[in-house]
Design a protein around this motif. Structure first.
Motif, PDB file in Angstrom:
ATOM      1  N   ASP A 161       1.075  -1.325  -0.159  1.00 47.97           N
ATOM      2  CA  ASP A 161       0.242  -0.438   0.302  1.00 47.97           C
ATOM      3  C   ASP A 161       0.731   1.061  -0.180  1.00 47.97           C
ATOM      4  O   ASP A 161       0.546   2.686  -0.016  1.00 47.97           O
ATOM      5  CB  ASP A 161      -0.675  -0.180   1.260  1.00 47.97           C
ATOM      6  CG  ASP A 161      -1.749  -0.706   1.498  1.00 47.97           C
ATOM      7  OD1 ASP A 161      -2.206  -1.584   0.118  1.00 47.97           O
ATOM      8  OD2 ASP A 161      -2.101  -1.293   1.923  1.00 47.97           O
ATOM      9  N   HIS A 162       1.996   1.347   0.335  1.00 46.65           N
ATOM     10  CA  HIS A 162       3.202   2.327   0.651  1.00 46.65           C
ATOM     11  C   HIS A 162       3.917   2.686  -0.835  1.00 46.65           C
ATOM     12  O   HIS A 162       4.512   1.413  -1.379  1.00 46.65           O
ATOM     13  CB  HIS A 162       3.789   1.796   2.064  1.00 46.65           C
ATOM     14  CG  HIS A 162       2.849   2.033   3.329  1.00 46.65           C
ATOM     15  ND1 HIS A 162       2.430   1.394   3.651  1.00 46.65           N
ATOM     16  CD2 HIS A 162       2.312   3.090   4.095  1.00 46.65           C
ATOM     17  CE1 HIS A 162       1.715   1.598   4.269  1.00 46.65           C
ATOM     18  NE2 HIS A 162       1.501   2.817   4.689  1.00 46.65           N
ATOM     19  N   THR A 163       4.110   3.476  -0.877  1.00 50.14           N
ATOM     20  CA  THR A 163       5.141   3.954  -2.439  1.00 50.14           C
ATOM     21  C   THR A 163       6.337   4.946  -1.925  1.00 50.14           C
ATOM     22  O   THR A 163       6.499   4.945  -0.918  1.00 50.14           O
ATOM     23  CB  THR A 163       3.993   3.451  -3.524  1.00 50.14           C
ATOM     24  OG1 THR A 163       3.753   5.097  -2.915  1.00 50.14           O
ATOM     25  CG2 THR A 163       3.531   2.870  -3.647  1.00 50.14           C
ATOM     26  N   ASP A 164       7.159   4.450  -2.759  1.00 52.60           N
ATOM     27  CA  ASP A 164       8.304   6.394  -2.737  1.00 52.60           C
ATOM     28  C   ASP A 164       9.237   5.892  -1.508  1.00 52.60           C
ATOM     29  O   ASP A 164       9.344   6.583  -0.565  1.00 52.60           O
ATOM     30  CB  ASP A 164       7.964   7.384  -2.635  1.00 52.60           C
ATOM     31  CG  ASP A 164       7.308   7.312  -4.650  1.00 52.60           C
ATOM     32  OD1 ASP A 164       8.145   7.588  -5.015  1.00 52.60           O
ATOM     33  OD2 ASP A 164       6.586   7.764  -4.115  1.00 52.60           O
ATOM     34  N   VAL A 165       9.099   4.237  -1.050  1.00 48.97           N
ATOM     35  CA  VAL A 165       9.531   3.956   0.198  1.00 48.97           C
ATOM     36  C   VAL A 165      11.378   3.919  -0.272  1.00 48.97           C
ATOM     37  O   VAL A 165      11.566   3.582  -1.063  1.00 48.97           O
ATOM     38  CB  VAL A 165       9.523   2.805   0.691  1.00 48.97           C
ATOM     39  CG1 VAL A 165       7.850   2.588   1.170  1.00 48.97           C
ATOM     40  CG2 VAL A 165       9.760   1.548   0.076  1.00 48.97           C
ATOM     41  N   ASP A 166      11.870   4.692   0.927  1.00 48.22           N
ATOM     42  CA  ASP A 166      13.239   4.393   0.953  1.00 48.22           C
ATOM     43  C   ASP A 166      14.040   3.477   1.092  1.00 48.22           C
ATOM     44  O   ASP A 166      15.479   3.403   0.087  1.00 48.22           O
ATOM     45  CB  ASP A 166      14.350   5.514   2.379  1.00 48.22           C
ATOM     46  CG  ASP A 166      14.054   6.739   2.297  1.00 48.22           C
ATOM     47  OD1 ASP A 166      14.461   7.151   1.160  1.00 48.22           O
ATOM     48  OD2 ASP A 166      13.045   6.984   3.092  1.00 48.22           O
ATOM     49  N   ALA A 167      13.574   2.448   1.475  1.00 45.33           N
ATOM     50  CA  ALA A 167      14.289   1.125   1.379  1.00 45.33           C
ATOM     51  C   ALA A 167      12.983  -0.511   2.284  1.00 45.33           C
ATOM     52  O   ALA A 167      12.123   0.229   2.078  1.00 45.33           O
ATOM     53  CB  ALA A 167      15.472   0.661   2.572  1.00 45.33           C
ATOM     54  N   LEU A 168      13.465  -1.261   1.745  1.00 49.79           N
ATOM     55  CA  LEU A 168      12.771  -2.613   1.350  1.00 49.79           C
ATOM     56  C   LEU A 168      13.609  -4.040   1.951  1.00 49.79           C
ATOM     57  O   LEU A 168      14.262  -4.075   1.361  1.00 49.79           O
ATOM     58  CB  LEU A 168      11.588  -2.958   0.769  1.00 49.79           C
ATOM     59  CG  LEU A 168      10.438  -3.110   0.370  1.00 49.79           C
ATOM     60  CD1 LEU A 168       9.234  -3.114  -0.702  1.00 49.79           C
ATOM     61  CD2 LEU A 168      10.755  -5.040   0.172  1.00 49.79           C
ATOM     62  N   LEU A 169      13.235  -4.361   2.998  1.00 51.24           N
ATOM     63  CA  LEU A 169      13.936  -5.878   3.138  1.00 51.24           C
ATOM     64  C   LEU A 169      12.301  -6.838   2.982  1.00 51.24           C
ATOM     65  O   LEU A 169      11.570  -6.794   4.102  1.00 51.24           O
ATOM     66  CB  LEU A 169      14.373  -5.784   5.035  1.00 51.24           C
ATOM     67  CG  LEU A 169      14.773  -6.657   5.362  1.00 51.24           C
ATOM     68  CD1 LEU A 169      15.754  -7.380   4.716  1.00 51.24           C
ATOM     69  CD2 LEU A 169      14.463  -7.350   6.798  1.00 51.24           C
ATOM     70  N   LEU A 170      13.117  -7.777   2.327  1.00 59.08           N
ATOM     71  CA  LEU A 170      12.323  -9.145   1.460  1.00 59.08           C
ATOM     72  C   LEU A 170      12.926  -9.867   2.391  1.00 59.08           C
ATOM     73  O   LEU A 170      13.473 -10.618   2.253  1.00 59.08           O
ATOM     74  CB  LEU A 170      12.180  -8.738   0.043  1.00 59.08           C
ATOM     75  CG  LEU A 170      11.055 -10.130  -0.085  1.00 59.08           C
ATOM     76  CD1 LEU A 170       9.955  -9.740  -0.032  1.00 59.08           C
ATOM     77  CD2 LEU A 170      11.698 -10.369  -1.472  1.00 59.08           C
TER      78      LEU A 170
END
Lengths: 278, 278, 278, 278
Positions: A161-170
């Motif tokens: 639901d959130h976009t333009d995030v600085d970083a993402l841990l999968l």
């Protein structure tokens, strides 16, 4: 000064560690013996306390993040400090960052991120199993970090639901199936981190990464070795952790201008980290 | 959107990385060719730009901490990310922490701490060589972190001016000579970190630590191994960093109730990190 | 064909391994159940056998050196295969070599050397504790190697009886006290190997080595990591041996023409092993 | 005593190493200067010699196997001593062994085996590229080992001519295609070793191994770390070899009695090497 409501680490000289929350006026029966909290209140951190009939002495210390995650209630394998510390640095998490953590498991990684994003940042914590989300929320509440986290109960195959995030841990069992969703959630230049225990998964995730606009792809593993801290007979301990996970990192770009996979490490692997200031 | 004054990382598909600060309206001649900054202004991060006559294409990315320290002006050996990330976690640096860094060298470790302590914390940066202090201040100014740091030009054999700090990192050529001063600066339960490249120094520092009220003494080293990110031929790179430093950690207590050195690791080394919640 | 007197390894599919010596016509009661040796005699290596009432099936394999040393009667820490294999190669042990092993402990290293020196070489096995010498002799007899070994019950501080040996392995608790005796026993160009578990011992031994005519001094440690052999989920095992010993190697020369310590590794460490053929 | 026809290692105090074969009465012009062999003849090993106009001094040492393989003429990547030493031990190569090496490349591994099998054993060296076979034969002749090796110019997809061998090392670019041929060549209880640089190959080979009667399957990798041999500042070197190859080992049995893959390491990985003597 230790006061009502504080969490304290009791450290015994044999290396044993216990975390308790102080409840003024109360007593707690533990396998160590009876802890009378009023004996703790008013002590300074760094002082000692005797507990139970045997009077075993403990040092009173503030619990650290590492203490916390090794003492927390957990239902899943946690990301070890040797890996989570490096991941946070490679994801460049800092005060003000907006980051996604998924799956959150028991909340250890989520907590590490929440500590760093500060009051001005936010961690979006995605999890599809309600029991884990509840557990993680309870752990983050216990650690006083819950206000920095927005929990989302969702199957991420439907996208974030959130976009333009600085970083993402999968950090899910089948990461290769969600690389596109990660790309969509990251801002331009945002950083993807993926946790994979097996080499087969690393290959599968890399294949997906190369199908999408990502650059600066790196794969790492960490080996931390502890020493027996004896000055006259210094040597490593006998056994160590041999493996926890591989870590994949990549930066999201808006489009790829060539279809070339990265081959840069072949010739420059040792010096790959040198960046020139121009 | 890239705008005047931004620092940007230019990333080439061959793995080359360059950091520039955008000056709207200006041009800069580099060995890559002429960079016309107005071609950067208004682009989004994640877009590409062509530079110079050859038109080599670069991705426009936000520089990370790791990019920054590998591109900064330096006069000293830096603490590598593999170590600095772990040190920061073991020192439990977080928003609001008050920490000492000494010697600060070119400022890399100081910057890592400053990013994390946030607006409410503070890094006290001790250095006895004025040229290093100036260089570190310049680097921290460049990175926008200088307000979180208080610089102190001082020979630490005279002791630290700040006390009750949450953590202290000792990174000097002769750390064994300053362990007492560190103990005096730390709060009860505060954490000492020491950086030592040689085994002889580790032994010397441990001896000093055991003469003072410190507990929970640990010695670690990190080995990070990178892989060639090729899905069909996955394998580690050919060469890796074999050694940077040993890392010693200990917690300051107010007094020792026994004179015993730690021997806890002998029997419990693998599970040393387990903490029980009672 | 398995025959009377053979030593065989019984390998269960659960990874269990047992070594027995076949005695035709006899039976042996073990915790696995009753082994009737006549069921083994006449089988081929690679066949299976059922043992005891439960009929647990074992593969019949010839025991290897590694099987032997992990099953032998021992009173001491053994040198692990990861180290002993490298030591033997660095000491250049081969058919015809005359080598000294001291102290011999339970005989594992002595056996490794004895296998390689063949009928034309000899291992001189020095040990000052009679019980170890007896144990080692028993183990070497069991393995059929005793004829290649000459046992010497002696305190090596008095020097070795054998001289001009091709190589010498020093594996005692205080190796720094016997470096001169080793030099005296080695031939010109002969190779010294020293086993030391602590960094302090490595430093102490190196100091002694530099006081004598030795060149080509090297210090190594080995880390062997095992993988779970599962094709679809390939990954290292969870735990590994973190440390056994450091290994020091040096070559005896007749006199030193300069007093310089070796500093060669500073500039050429990665390529140190390149030798030019002229 | 050095004599006509000897191979000698010239070792300089700067760590440089050169191997020459002595030709009495001759001179050889090298980049070190003119070597007059009559200055070498009659010297003892361990003595020194001055070479050329600059009079640079070298120690005269007997070349070891490790010296030899790093100086040999080669057209291929060699198996490093850190791996070849372990492989030889795991394959249980010893005097009298009959072993197959394929592909032989420049002959380094073949030489390691030939040294150990002695006069009574034999190495069958399979290679399908004639130029490599010629090179390996030349190297083995130079080292005086050629009599112990039987060379076979053959495409191993057609199978091996020799059967009932004690051990077989498979070192080709596509090992997964020859596992059946290896099984057919090995005796019951014989040991297969496979060299694979990538994780994908390890998985592919393991799949083939599990289709055939093999047991006791293991996958290993070795990391050897060298130290700067400076007693007062002991520390590892800066860089090390990060990867050469994975090593797979398995034992050939005559038939499998169950179709189970090995899962033994899951529960017993650290203690996997313990063998019980019954």
């Amino acid at each position: 000064m230790v006061k009502d409501g504080d969490r304290v680490l009791l450290y015994g000289e044999d290396g044993s560690k216990f975390i308790v929350r102080v409840v003024a006026g109360a007593k707690k029966s533990t396998h160590l013996g009876l802890i009378e909290f009023d004996n703790l209140v008013g002590k300074r951190f760094g002082d000692t306390i005797s507990i139970g009939k045997t009077g075993k002495t403990f040092y009173i210390l503030p619990p650290t993040y590492v203490d916390d995650i090794f003492s927390m209630k957990r239902k899943t394998q946690i990301v070890y400090p040797k890996d989570s510390s490096y991941i946070i640095m490679k994801l460049d998490v800092k005060p003000g960052s907006r980051v996604i953590d998924t799956g959150i498991g028991s909340g250890a990684m989520c907590a590490a991120m929440a500590r760093l994003v500060g009051e001005t940042g936010k961690v979006y914590a995605y999890e599809r199993r309600e029991e884990f989300l509840k557990l993680a929320r309870a752990n983050l509440t216990e650690w006083g970090l819950v206000d920095r986290v927005e929990f989302v109960l969702k199957d991420i195959s439907l996208g974030f639901d959130h976009t333009d995030v600085d970083a993402l841990l999968l950090d899910v069992p089948d990461p290769e199936n969600y690389v596109r969703q990660c790309w969509e959630a990251l801002k331009g230049g945002g950083i993807l981190g993926v946790i994979c225990p097996t080499t087969n998964q690393v290959s599968a995730v890399l294949e997906k990464i190369y199908e999408l606009p990502f650059v600066d792809v790196e794969v790492w593993e960490s080996l931390m070795r502890q020493y027996k801290p004896v000055p006259a007979r210094l040597r490593p301990v006998d056994r160590m952790v041999a493996h926890t996970t591989y870590m994949i990192f990549a930066r999201r770009v808006n489009a790829k201008f060539s279809s070339e996979q990265t081959g840069t490490l072949e010739s420059s692997e040792i010096d790959a980290l040198n960046v020139e200031e121009v």
